[in-house]
Design a protein around this motif. Structure first.
Motif, PDB file in Angstrom:
ATOM      1  N   ILE A 136      27.015  23.280  10.886  1.00  0.00           N
ATOM      2  CA  ILE A 136      26.840  24.493  11.693  1.00  0.00           C
ATOM      3  C   ILE A 136      28.213  24.996  12.158  1.00  0.00           C
ATOM      4  O   ILE A 136      28.875  24.340  12.953  1.00  0.00           O
ATOM      5  CB  ILE A 136      25.954  24.237  12.924  1.00  0.00           C
ATOM      6  CG1 ILE A 136      24.612  23.665  12.506  1.00  0.00           C
ATOM      7  CG2 ILE A 136      25.771  25.525  13.723  1.00  0.00           C
ATOM      8  CD1 ILE A 136      23.817  24.533  11.579  1.00  0.00           C
ATOM      9  N   PRO A 137      28.680  26.149  11.671  1.00  0.00           N
ATOM     10  CA  PRO A 137      29.978  26.680  12.103  1.00  0.00           C
ATOM     11  C   PRO A 137      29.964  27.056  13.586  1.00  0.00           C
ATOM     12  O   PRO A 137      28.921  27.430  14.124  1.00  0.00           O
ATOM     13  CB  PRO A 137      30.164  27.930  11.228  1.00  0.00           C
ATOM     14  CG  PRO A 137      29.227  27.750  10.084  1.00  0.00           C
ATOM     15  CD  PRO A 137      28.057  26.990  10.633  1.00  0.00           C
ATOM     16  N   TRP A 138      31.124  26.988  14.224  1.00  0.00           N
ATOM     17  CA  TRP A 138      31.222  27.340  15.643  1.00  0.00           C
ATOM     18  C   TRP A 138      31.623  28.801  15.829  1.00  0.00           C
ATOM     19  O   TRP A 138      31.920  29.237  16.935  1.00  0.00           O
ATOM     20  CB  TRP A 138      32.217  26.428  16.356  1.00  0.00           C
ATOM     21  CG  TRP A 138      33.552  26.300  15.670  1.00  0.00           C
ATOM     22  CD1 TRP A 138      33.895  25.398  14.710  1.00  0.00           C
ATOM     23  CD2 TRP A 138      34.714  27.114  15.895  1.00  0.00           C
ATOM     24  NE1 TRP A 138      35.201  25.607  14.308  1.00  0.00           N
ATOM     25  CE2 TRP A 138      35.719  26.644  15.030  1.00  0.00           C
ATOM     26  CE3 TRP A 138      34.992  28.184  16.750  1.00  0.00           C
ATOM     27  CZ2 TRP A 138      37.001  27.213  14.978  1.00  0.00           C
ATOM     28  CZ3 TRP A 138      36.253  28.755  16.703  1.00  0.00           C
ATOM     29  CH2 TRP A 138      37.239  28.261  15.824  1.00  0.00           C
ATOM     30  N   HIS A 139      31.624  29.569  14.743  1.00  0.00           N
ATOM     31  CA  HIS A 139      31.969  30.986  14.808  1.00  0.00           C
ATOM     32  C   HIS A 139      31.172  31.737  13.747  1.00  0.00           C
ATOM     33  O   HIS A 139      30.600  31.138  12.834  1.00  0.00           O
ATOM     34  CB  HIS A 139      33.467  31.187  14.553  1.00  0.00           C
ATOM     35  CG  HIS A 139      33.924  30.585  13.248  1.00  0.00           C
ATOM     36  ND1 HIS A 139      33.650  31.162  12.026  1.00  0.00           N
ATOM     37  CD2 HIS A 139      34.610  29.450  12.980  1.00  0.00           C
ATOM     38  CE1 HIS A 139      34.157  30.425  11.065  1.00  0.00           C
ATOM     39  NE2 HIS A 139      34.738  29.372  11.606  1.00  0.00           N
ATOM     40  N   ASN A 140      31.142  33.065  13.864  1.00  0.00           N
ATOM     41  CA  ASN A 140      30.426  33.879  12.881  1.00  0.00           C
ATOM     42  C   ASN A 140      31.395  34.676  12.009  1.00  0.00           C
ATOM     43  O   ASN A 140      31.078  35.754  11.515  1.00  0.00           O
ATOM     44  CB  ASN A 140      29.406  34.805  13.557  1.00  0.00           C
ATOM     45  CG  ASN A 140      30.073  35.905  14.372  1.00  0.00           C
ATOM     46  OD1 ASN A 140      31.241  35.793  14.743  1.00  0.00           O
ATOM     47  ND2 ASN A 140      29.351  36.974  14.651  1.00  0.00           N
ATOM     48  N   ASN A 141      32.596  34.129  11.802  1.00  0.00           N
ATOM     49  CA  ASN A 141      33.611  34.809  10.992  1.00  0.00           C
ATOM     50  C   ASN A 141      33.143  35.045   9.560  1.00  0.00           C
ATOM     51  O   ASN A 141      33.484  36.059   8.947  1.00  0.00           O
ATOM     52  CB  ASN A 141      34.905  33.982  10.960  1.00  0.00           C
ATOM     53  CG  ASN A 141      35.605  33.974  12.305  1.00  0.00           C
ATOM     54  OD1 ASN A 141      35.155  34.621  13.242  1.00  0.00           O
ATOM     55  ND2 ASN A 141      36.696  33.238  12.410  1.00  0.00           N
ATOM     56  N   THR A 142      32.380  34.096   9.016  1.00  0.00           N
ATOM     57  CA  THR A 142      31.921  34.235   7.639  1.00  0.00           C
ATOM     58  C   THR A 142      31.102  35.503   7.457  1.00  0.00           C
ATOM     59  O   THR A 142      31.322  36.273   6.512  1.00  0.00           O
ATOM     60  CB  THR A 142      31.077  33.014   7.226  1.00  0.00           C
ATOM     61  OG1 THR A 142      31.872  31.831   7.352  1.00  0.00           O
ATOM     62  CG2 THR A 142      30.603  33.135   5.789  1.00  0.00           C
ATOM     63  N   ALA A 143      30.180  35.731   8.353  1.00  0.00           N
ATOM     64  CA  ALA A 143      29.330  36.925   8.260  1.00  0.00           C
ATOM     65  C   ALA A 143      30.143  38.197   8.466  1.00  0.00           C
ATOM     66  O   ALA A 143      29.960  39.187   7.742  1.00  0.00           O
ATOM     67  CB  ALA A 143      28.207  36.844   9.297  1.00  0.00           C
ATOM     68  N   GLU A 144      31.054  38.187   9.419  1.00  0.00           N
ATOM     69  CA  GLU A 144      31.837  39.385   9.694  1.00  0.00           C
ATOM     70  C   GLU A 144      32.776  39.705   8.528  1.00  0.00           C
ATOM     71  O   GLU A 144      32.949  40.866   8.167  1.00  0.00           O
ATOM     72  CB  GLU A 144      32.615  39.213  10.995  1.00  0.00           C
ATOM     73  CG  GLU A 144      31.710  39.156  12.221  1.00  0.00           C
ATOM     74  CD  GLU A 144      32.446  39.411  13.508  1.00  0.00           C
ATOM     75  OE1 GLU A 144      33.693  39.413  13.491  1.00  0.00           O
ATOM     76  OE2 GLU A 144      31.778  39.612  14.535  1.00  0.00           O
ATOM     77  N   ASN A 145      33.385  38.677   7.940  1.00  0.00           N
ATOM     78  CA  ASN A 145      34.264  38.903   6.796  1.00  0.00           C
ATOM     79  C   ASN A 145      33.489  39.407   5.582  1.00  0.00           C
ATOM     80  O   ASN A 145      34.008  40.186   4.778  1.00  0.00           O
ATOM     81  CB  ASN A 145      35.001  37.608   6.439  1.00  0.00           C
ATOM     82  CG  ASN A 145      36.052  37.233   7.473  1.00  0.00           C
ATOM     83  OD1 ASN A 145      36.537  38.097   8.203  1.00  0.00           O
ATOM     84  ND2 ASN A 145      36.399  35.968   7.546  1.00  0.00           N
ATOM     85  N   ALA A 146      32.236  38.957   5.458  1.00  0.00           N
ATOM     86  CA  ALA A 146      31.425  39.345   4.302  1.00  0.00           C
ATOM     87  C   ALA A 146      31.112  40.840   4.295  1.00  0.00           C
ATOM     88  O   ALA A 146      30.961  41.441   3.231  1.00  0.00           O
ATOM     89  CB  ALA A 146      30.124  38.541   4.277  1.00  0.00           C
ATOM     90  N   ILE A 147      31.022  41.456   5.464  1.00  0.00           N
ATOM     91  CA  ILE A 147      30.661  42.884   5.520  1.00  0.00           C
ATOM     92  C   ILE A 147      31.821  43.767   5.976  1.00  0.00           C
ATOM     93  O   ILE A 147      31.668  44.982   6.103  1.00  0.00           O
ATOM     94  CB  ILE A 147      29.463  43.118   6.468  1.00  0.00           C
ATOM     95  CG1 ILE A 147      29.842  42.761   7.917  1.00  0.00           C
ATOM     96  CG2 ILE A 147      28.256  42.334   6.007  1.00  0.00           C
ATOM     97  CD1 ILE A 147      28.806  43.188   8.925  1.00  0.00           C
TER      98      ILE A 147
END
Length: 210
Positions: A136-147
């Motif tokens: 479980i990542p401690w940030h939502n950077n992956t989702a933000e970078n994806a869009i």
């Protein structure tokens, strides 16, 4: 895909979601009935912004020092060992101590310290879900970078996302990015006639001969 971020839209999209929702602190996510992890990048950014704007609030500065003393060793462990419950669950004791000393049994006078005291109380479970479950990542950077590139293009072109071609494009983009992060072939998924990406084997999976 929508002009607003109304709560009912969030509920429609995540109606049957059973995974772990990793998000910022938008209140619309709070009532989603699934396990959640709040983004520490957003939280740290807000903490830093408030201390820069209020440099003489000594009580709030002391509160930030307590948060920093708690989270830095946890982040260092993540960097060293990855998002593994085996290596992170030992910090549950430190989290309990932090909450007992700095949140539950503390009376603040600073408005900022009071604000974040309530914040930490409200989101205790979703701030530290990543230390009690693998991956479980401690940030939502992956989702933000994806869009991110889509958001940039939208700002440049000023185009609406409500037209049918754009909606179809975003659906395909979502599938493509999901395949990317799961190390799966986007085209192989399309040609497989499968409707569940999780059922498609990754590129590195090899068949074992019996």
């Amino acid at each position: 895909m929508t002009e607003t971020r109304e709560t009912n839209i969030v509920h429609q999209i995540l109606e049957k979601y059973e995974g772990v929702l990793i998000s910022d602190f938008y209140a619309g996510y709070d009532s989603i009935p699934c396990k959640q992890q709040k983004c520490w990048v957003h939280l740290i950014r807000n903490l830093n912004k408030d201390i820069r704007e209020n440099p003489f609030d000594m009580e709030y500065e002391g509160f930030i020092r307590e948060v920093r003393s708690l989270i830095i060793p946890i982040m260092e462990a993540v960097q060293k060992y990855g998002l593994k419950k085996f290596n992170l669950q030992k910090f549950e004791k430190e989290v309990d101590i932090f909450y007992r000393n700095s949140i539950e049994n503390k009376q603040y006078k600073s408005e900022l310290a009071l604000k974040y005291q309530q914040h930490f109380q409200k989101y205790r479970a979703s701030l530290f879900a990543f230390i009690s479950q693998d991956g479980i990542p401690w940030h939502n950077n992956t989702a933000e970078n994806a869009i991110r590139h889509v958001a940039i293009q939208r700002d440049i072109s000023k185009a609406s996302f409500h037209e049918e071609p754009t909606r179809n494009y975003l659906v395909l983009l979502g599938i493509r990015q999901t395949c990317r992060y799961q190390n799966k072939s986007f085209f192989r998924f399309l040609f497989s006639k499968e409707t569940d990406i999780d059922k498609l084997k990754s590129r590195n999976t090899r068949k074992i001969k019996k």
